[in-house]
Design a protein around this motif. Structure first.
Motif, PDB file in Angstrom:
ATOM      1  N   LEU A  48       7.640 108.120 -32.051  1.00 49.76           N
ATOM      2  CA  LEU A  48       8.271 108.036 -30.728  1.00 49.76           C
ATOM      3  C   LEU A  48       7.996 106.727 -30.003  1.00 49.76           C
ATOM      4  O   LEU A  48       8.661 106.400 -29.036  1.00 49.76           O
ATOM      5  CB  LEU A  48       7.803 109.196 -29.842  1.00 49.76           C
ATOM      6  N   THR A  49       6.975 105.979 -30.455  1.00 48.60           N
ATOM      7  CA  THR A  49       6.681 104.737 -29.731  1.00 48.60           C
ATOM      8  C   THR A  49       6.741 103.549 -30.692  1.00 48.60           C
ATOM      9  O   THR A  49       6.770 103.717 -31.903  1.00 48.60           O
ATOM     10  CB  THR A  49       5.278 104.787 -29.074  1.00 48.60           C
ATOM     11  N   ASP A  50       6.746 102.353 -30.111  1.00 45.82           N
ATOM     12  CA  ASP A  50       6.840 101.123 -30.883  1.00 45.82           C
ATOM     13  C   ASP A  50       5.530 100.902 -31.648  1.00 45.82           C
ATOM     14  O   ASP A  50       4.484 100.705 -31.043  1.00 45.82           O
ATOM     15  CB  ASP A  50       7.109  99.959 -29.912  1.00 45.82           C
ATOM     16  N   ARG A  51       5.625 100.929 -32.974  1.00 45.15           N
ATOM     17  CA  ARG A  51       4.386 100.827 -33.752  1.00 45.15           C
ATOM     18  C   ARG A  51       3.822  99.416 -33.762  1.00 45.15           C
ATOM     19  O   ARG A  51       2.720  99.183 -34.246  1.00 45.15           O
ATOM     20  CB  ARG A  51       4.586 101.351 -35.175  1.00 45.15           C
ATOM     21  N   ASN A  52       4.570  98.447 -33.222  1.00 42.40           N
ATOM     22  CA  ASN A  52       4.045  97.086 -33.099  1.00 42.40           C
ATOM     23  C   ASN A  52       3.613  96.769 -31.672  1.00 42.40           C
ATOM     24  O   ASN A  52       3.283  95.627 -31.353  1.00 42.40           O
ATOM     25  CB  ASN A  52       5.099  96.065 -33.534  1.00 42.40           C
ATOM     26  N   ALA A  53       3.614  97.772 -30.796  1.00 44.27           N
ATOM     27  CA  ALA A  53       3.256  97.523 -29.395  1.00 44.27           C
ATOM     28  C   ALA A  53       1.857  96.921 -29.313  1.00 44.27           C
ATOM     29  O   ALA A  53       0.978  97.244 -30.106  1.00 44.27           O
ATOM     30  CB  ALA A  53       3.303  98.838 -28.615  1.00 44.27           C
ATOM     31  N   LEU A  54       1.674  96.037 -28.325  1.00 41.66           N
ATOM     32  CA  LEU A  54       0.393  95.360 -28.161  1.00 41.66           C
ATOM     33  C   LEU A  54      -0.475  96.114 -27.159  1.00 41.66           C
ATOM     34  O   LEU A  54       0.025  96.611 -26.141  1.00 41.66           O
ATOM     35  CB  LEU A  54       0.606  93.934 -27.643  1.00 41.66           C
ATOM     36  N   ALA A  55      -1.764  96.158 -27.439  1.00 42.55           N
ATOM     37  CA  ALA A  55      -2.709  96.688 -26.450  1.00 42.55           C
ATOM     38  C   ALA A  55      -2.737  95.734 -25.262  1.00 42.55           C
ATOM     39  O   ALA A  55      -2.487  94.534 -25.417  1.00 42.55           O
ATOM     40  CB  ALA A  55      -4.092  96.812 -27.065  1.00 42.55           C
ATOM     41  N   ARG A  56      -3.037  96.265 -24.078  1.00 45.05           N
ATOM     42  CA  ARG A  56      -3.098  95.415 -22.881  1.00 45.05           C
ATOM     43  C   ARG A  56      -4.201  94.366 -23.037  1.00 45.05           C
ATOM     44  O   ARG A  56      -5.277  94.660 -23.542  1.00 45.05           O
ATOM     45  CB  ARG A  56      -3.363  96.288 -21.659  1.00 45.05           C
ATOM     46  N   GLU A 206      -7.307  97.206 -31.925  1.00 44.36           N
ATOM     47  CA  GLU A 206      -7.299  97.453 -30.487  1.00 44.36           C
ATOM     48  C   GLU A 206      -6.594  98.720 -30.038  1.00 44.36           C
ATOM     49  O   GLU A 206      -6.739  99.121 -28.895  1.00 44.36           O
ATOM     50  CB  GLU A 206      -6.714  96.238 -29.744  1.00 44.36           C
ATOM     51  N   ARG A 207      -5.797  99.344 -30.871  1.00 40.36           N
ATOM     52  CA  ARG A 207      -5.105 100.553 -30.421  1.00 40.36           C
ATOM     53  C   ARG A 207      -5.816 101.821 -30.878  1.00 40.36           C
ATOM     54  O   ARG A 207      -5.220 102.899 -30.901  1.00 40.36           O
ATOM     55  CB  ARG A 207      -3.652 100.526 -30.907  1.00 40.36           C
ATOM     56  N   GLN A 208      -7.078 101.673 -31.273  1.00 40.30           N
ATOM     57  CA  GLN A 208      -7.833 102.845 -31.702  1.00 40.30           C
ATOM     58  C   GLN A 208      -9.202 102.886 -31.012  1.00 40.30           C
ATOM     59  O   GLN A 208      -9.646 101.901 -30.424  1.00 40.30           O
ATOM     60  CB  GLN A 208      -8.002 102.828 -33.228  1.00 40.30           C
ATOM     61  N   LEU A 209      -9.848 104.043 -31.108  1.00 36.85           N
ATOM     62  CA  LEU A 209     -11.139 104.258 -30.454  1.00 36.85           C
ATOM     63  C   LEU A 209     -12.245 103.432 -31.103  1.00 36.85           C
ATOM     64  O   LEU A 209     -12.105 102.942 -32.234  1.00 36.85           O
ATOM     65  CB  LEU A 209     -11.494 105.750 -30.508  1.00 36.85           C
ATOM     66  N   GLY A 210     -13.368 103.336 -30.399  1.00 34.97           N
ATOM     67  CA  GLY A 210     -14.456 102.438 -30.780  1.00 34.97           C
ATOM     68  C   GLY A 210     -15.009 102.611 -32.184  1.00 34.97           C
ATOM     69  O   GLY A 210     -15.345 101.627 -32.837  1.00 34.97           O
ATOM     70  N   TYR A 211     -15.111 103.871 -32.654  1.00 33.80           N
ATOM     71  CA  TYR A 211     -15.745 104.043 -33.970  1.00 33.80           C
ATOM     72  C   TYR A 211     -14.929 103.457 -35.109  1.00 33.80           C
ATOM     73  O   TYR A 211     -15.455 103.267 -36.214  1.00 33.80           O
ATOM     74  CB  TYR A 211     -16.068 105.525 -34.250  1.00 33.80           C
ATOM     75  N   LYS A 212     -13.645 103.154 -34.856  1.00 31.50           N
ATOM     76  CA  LYS A 212     -12.825 102.517 -35.900  1.00 31.50           C
ATOM     77  C   LYS A 212     -13.145 101.022 -36.031  1.00 31.50           C
ATOM     78  O   LYS A 212     -12.798 100.401 -37.027  1.00 31.50           O
ATOM     79  CB  LYS A 212     -11.327 102.669 -35.581  1.00 31.50           C
ATOM     80  N   HIS A 213     -13.796 100.442 -35.001  1.00 33.34           N
ATOM     81  CA  HIS A 213     -14.032  98.994 -34.971  1.00 33.34           C
ATOM     82  C   HIS A 213     -15.314  98.683 -35.739  1.00 33.34           C
ATOM     83  O   HIS A 213     -16.364  98.417 -35.150  1.00 33.34           O
ATOM     84  CB  HIS A 213     -14.162  98.503 -33.525  1.00 33.34           C
ATOM     85  N   ALA A 214     -15.248  98.743 -37.068  1.00 28.23           N
ATOM     86  CA  ALA A 214     -16.431  98.602 -37.919  1.00 28.23           C
ATOM     87  C   ALA A 214     -17.209  97.326 -37.590  1.00 28.23           C
ATOM     88  O   ALA A 214     -16.626  96.246 -37.439  1.00 28.23           O
ATOM     89  CB  ALA A 214     -16.003  98.586 -39.386  1.00 28.23           C
ATOM     90  N   LYS A 215     -18.543  97.485 -37.471  1.00 32.38           N
ATOM     91  CA  LYS A 215     -19.424  96.339 -37.226  1.00 32.38           C
ATOM     92  C   LYS A 215     -20.074  95.934 -38.558  1.00 32.38           C
ATOM     93  O   LYS A 215     -20.018  96.657 -39.538  1.00 32.38           O
ATOM     94  CB  LYS A 215     -20.508  96.717 -36.221  1.00 32.38           C
ATOM     95  N   TYR A 216     -20.725  94.779 -38.582  1.00 29.78           N
ATOM     96  CA  TYR A 216     -21.493  94.302 -39.759  1.00 29.78           C
ATOM     97  C   TYR A 216     -20.650  94.367 -41.039  1.00 29.78           C
ATOM     98  O   TYR A 216     -21.111  94.836 -42.087  1.00 29.78           O
ATOM     99  CB  TYR A 216     -22.763  95.148 -39.946  1.00 29.78           C
ATOM    100  N   VAL A 217     -19.379  93.912 -40.958  1.00 38.42           N
ATOM    101  CA  VAL A 217     -18.481  94.034 -42.110  1.00 38.42           C
ATOM    102  C   VAL A 217     -18.947  93.102 -43.232  1.00 38.42           C
ATOM    103  O   VAL A 217     -19.179  91.905 -43.015  1.00 38.42           O
ATOM    104  CB  VAL A 217     -17.021  93.700 -41.711  1.00 38.42           C
ATOM    105  N   MET A 218     -19.099  93.663 -44.423  1.00 33.76           N
ATOM    106  CA  MET A 218     -19.542  92.898 -45.594  1.00 33.76           C
ATOM    107  C   MET A 218     -18.421  92.757 -46.618  1.00 33.76           C
ATOM    108  O   MET A 218     -18.381  91.793 -47.368  1.00 33.76           O
ATOM    109  CB  MET A 218     -20.722  93.598 -46.287  1.00 33.76           C
ATOM    110  N   ARG A 219     -17.551  93.754 -46.658  1.00 40.59           N
ATOM    111  CA  ARG A 219     -16.551  93.776 -47.729  1.00 40.59           C
ATOM    112  C   ARG A 219     -15.307  94.507 -47.233  1.00 40.59           C
ATOM    113  O   ARG A 219     -15.423  95.540 -46.548  1.00 40.59           O
ATOM    114  CB  ARG A 219     -17.149  94.516 -48.922  1.00 40.59           C
ATOM    115  N   ILE A 220     -14.149  93.937 -47.530  1.00 37.76           N
ATOM    116  CA  ILE A 220     -12.886  94.592 -47.217  1.00 37.76           C
ATOM    117  C   ILE A 220     -12.221  94.930 -48.550  1.00 37.76           C
ATOM    118  O   ILE A 220     -11.970  94.042 -49.367  1.00 37.76           O
ATOM    119  CB  ILE A 220     -11.964  93.686 -46.373  1.00 37.76           C
ATOM    120  N   GLU A 221     -11.984  96.207 -48.738  1.00 37.89           N
ATOM    121  CA  GLU A 221     -11.441  96.667 -50.019  1.00 37.89           C
ATOM    122  C   GLU A 221     -10.050  97.247 -49.782  1.00 37.89           C
ATOM    123  O   GLU A 221      -9.883  98.139 -48.943  1.00 37.89           O
ATOM    124  CB  GLU A 221     -12.373  97.741 -50.600  1.00 37.89           C
ATOM    125  N   ALA A 222      -9.066  96.740 -50.530  1.00 38.89           N
ATOM    126  CA  ALA A 222      -7.718  97.305 -50.441  1.00 38.89           C
ATOM    127  C   ALA A 222      -7.608  98.435 -51.456  1.00 38.89           C
ATOM    128  O   ALA A 222      -7.961  98.268 -52.612  1.00 38.89           O
ATOM    129  CB  ALA A 222      -6.679  96.226 -50.736  1.00 38.89           C
TER     130      ALA A 222
END
Lengths: 249, 243
Positions: A48-56, A206-222
């Motif tokens: 229902l909403t624009d999936r590319n919308a920007l957070a304020r 930015e469009r998700q809650l704090g726990y999604k904002h992973a800290k101390y990132v060491m590896r990004i796996e696709a």
């Protein structure tokens, strides 16, 4: 007489309702039904909403005077302590999994990329909010460098910290991965990212809650699916406590 | 013999339409679950603020610790009864959907059927001081119905039902949406309408407490008006006109 009986009935009824809710919350079929709301909420938002919308984004004047930290404030473990002692000069970010060109990037490499600066509001699942300034390359620039394979559907962020004896990790889908405000921040409020906020690198989604904002990132796996990773629900809090994987609500 | 135990008058009328009855019970269950789970969610950060941001270093206008030494709402008021933010959110975000879509459907049906227009419309003469005072006096005598037109709601009923349907519930829904970071990006006007995310959270809590107050008064009046007759009218639709 009847009034008292009815009042007793009402109180017993209310108590029974709460006990019933506890029983439903503990039973598997009950949880299965309640947990279905996550997919409905996510689909409604995405459809229902624009999936590319920007957070304020906010101005410097609107920033929180002090930005509290949450979760891990100082990761344990010899490896992280050694990296911290060396000012993260030996730290490398690995980008691998379903990519054509696995990457190993130093902080200098990451700082040399095109940068985005954004002042955004961080909303913790607990209810508090803080506004801070974040500085780092957009995630999609790294993904472009690595070249995502067609089968890739999610990005998993493996972290240096542990909580409840388990390694912290989080994951997002490609809609958020390629969103312009999804960055890997190495600076916060005009300073190098403090350890309590995830040094040397943290995810901002930015469009998700704090726990999604992973800290101390060491590896990004696709990856193609989240099933095989740790508890299979896409994040530490999702695995351990039943928090929603979609933290947009 | 008190009023509650008085034998019902033989005259029975059809009081509530099927859609009203279904919506009433769906909403009753939803609001109770939302209040219980909402209070548990508040336990996770028992402070409320005005503006966009607000956290431990900022100044709250409300602290749970002022009410409870433990800084937590007691377990007999929360869903679940022991601390569990994740599960409280699952309850809350499930029944939020039920509440919102049930209200939307009820509004559409009731506008088409004319229920709102004929039963909830507040007329100017009902708002005159003399009428309000007369009706308040009638309430004090436990007389809630106009003998000439017993099916009609009195002015206090109209104001409170309309207040719940058109003000409190929509406010709860929209302030709830204003706390979602995804919705904030999609509909930034939500933040402007309520004056920021933490203000929306504060208003959400205030509206929830007003709804809790409504439920208490509503249940008290159901008991005073004759609970069997009133509850039956909301189940079968049939209501015996009090003498």
């Amino acid at each position: 007489m009847t009034l008292i009986t009815r009042r007793t009935l009402l109180v017993t009824g209310a108590g029974g309702l709460l006990a019933g809710c506890d029983a439903i919350g503990k039973s598997q079929p009950g949880r299965d039904i309640l947990f279905k709301a996550e997919a409905v909420n996510r689909s409604l938002q995405r459809v229902l909403t624009d999936r590319n919308a920007l957070a304020r984004e906010y101005s410097d004047a609107e920033m929180s005077p002090r930005f509290r930290s949450n979760g891990t404030s100082r990761p344990g473990g010899e490896a992280y302590r050694a990296l911290m002692a060396g000012n993260f000069a030996d730290w490398r970010l690995r980008v691998d999994g379903l990519v054509q060109r696995p990457l190993s990037l130093s902080l200098a490499d990451i700082r040399a990329m095109p940068q985005r600066v954004q002042i955004t509001r961080h909303d913790c699942v607990e209810g508090w909010s803080a506004i801070g300034k974040w500085h780092g390359p957009q995630l999609w620039t790294l993904l472009d460098l690595a070249g995502l394979r067609d089968a890739a559907r999610y990005l998993v962020f493996h972290c240096a910290d542990t909580l409840l004896g388990r390694p912290y990790y989080e994951s997002i889908d490609l809609i958020d991965a390629f969103h312009p405000q999804t960055i890997l921040a190495w600076a916060m409020n005009n300073r190098t990212l403090p350890v309590a906020h995830g040094a040397p690198l943290r995810l901002r989604v930015e469009r998700q809650l704090g726990y999604k904002h992973a800290k101390y990132v060491m590896r990004i796996e696709a990856v193609a699916a989240l099933d095989g990773i740790h508890g299979g629900k896409g994040g530490l809090w999702e695995d351990v406590s039943g928090y929603e994987w979609y933290g947009g609500i | 013999m008190d009023k509650v135990n008085a034998p019902p008058s033989p005259r029975a009328i059809h009081r509530h339409a099927l859609t009203t009855r279904i919506w009433h019970w769906i909403t009753a269950v939803s609001v109770i679950v939302l209040l219980g789970s909402g209070l548990m969610i508040l336990n996770a950060h028992g402070q409320l603020y005005w503006g966009e941001y607000g956290a431990n270093f900022d100044r709250p206008w409300f602290k749970l610790i002022w009410l409870f030494d433990s800084a937590r709402v007691p377990g007999w008021l929360t869903i679940p009864s022991t601390y569990n933010l994740a599960l409280a959110r699952r309850w809350h975000l499930f029944f939020a959907l039920v509440l919102a879509f049930a209200l939307l459907a009820y509004m559409i049906v009731s506008l088409i059927s004319g229920h709102f227009q004929s039963d909830l419309r507040i007329r100017a003469r009902e708002l005159k001081a003399a009428h309000l005072i007369a009706d308040a006096k009638a309430h004090a005598r436990l007389e809630f119905h106009d003998p000439a037109n017993p099916r009609a709601y009195n002015i206090f009923q109209k104001m409170s039902y309309a207040g719940v349907i058109f003000v409190a519930l929509p406010l709860a829904i929209f302030t709830g949406l204003a706390m979602s970071p995804g919705m904030n990006a999609a509909w930034p006007w939500l933040l402007d309408v309520f004056g920021g995310r933490q203000s929306a959270r504060s208003i959400h809590f205030i509206v929830a407490m007003l709804l809790a107050g409504f439920i208490i008064v509503h249940l008290a009046l159901v008991i005073l008006a004759g609970p069997v007759n009133e509850v039956r009218s909301m189940i079968t639709g049939k209501w015996r006109v009090p003498r």
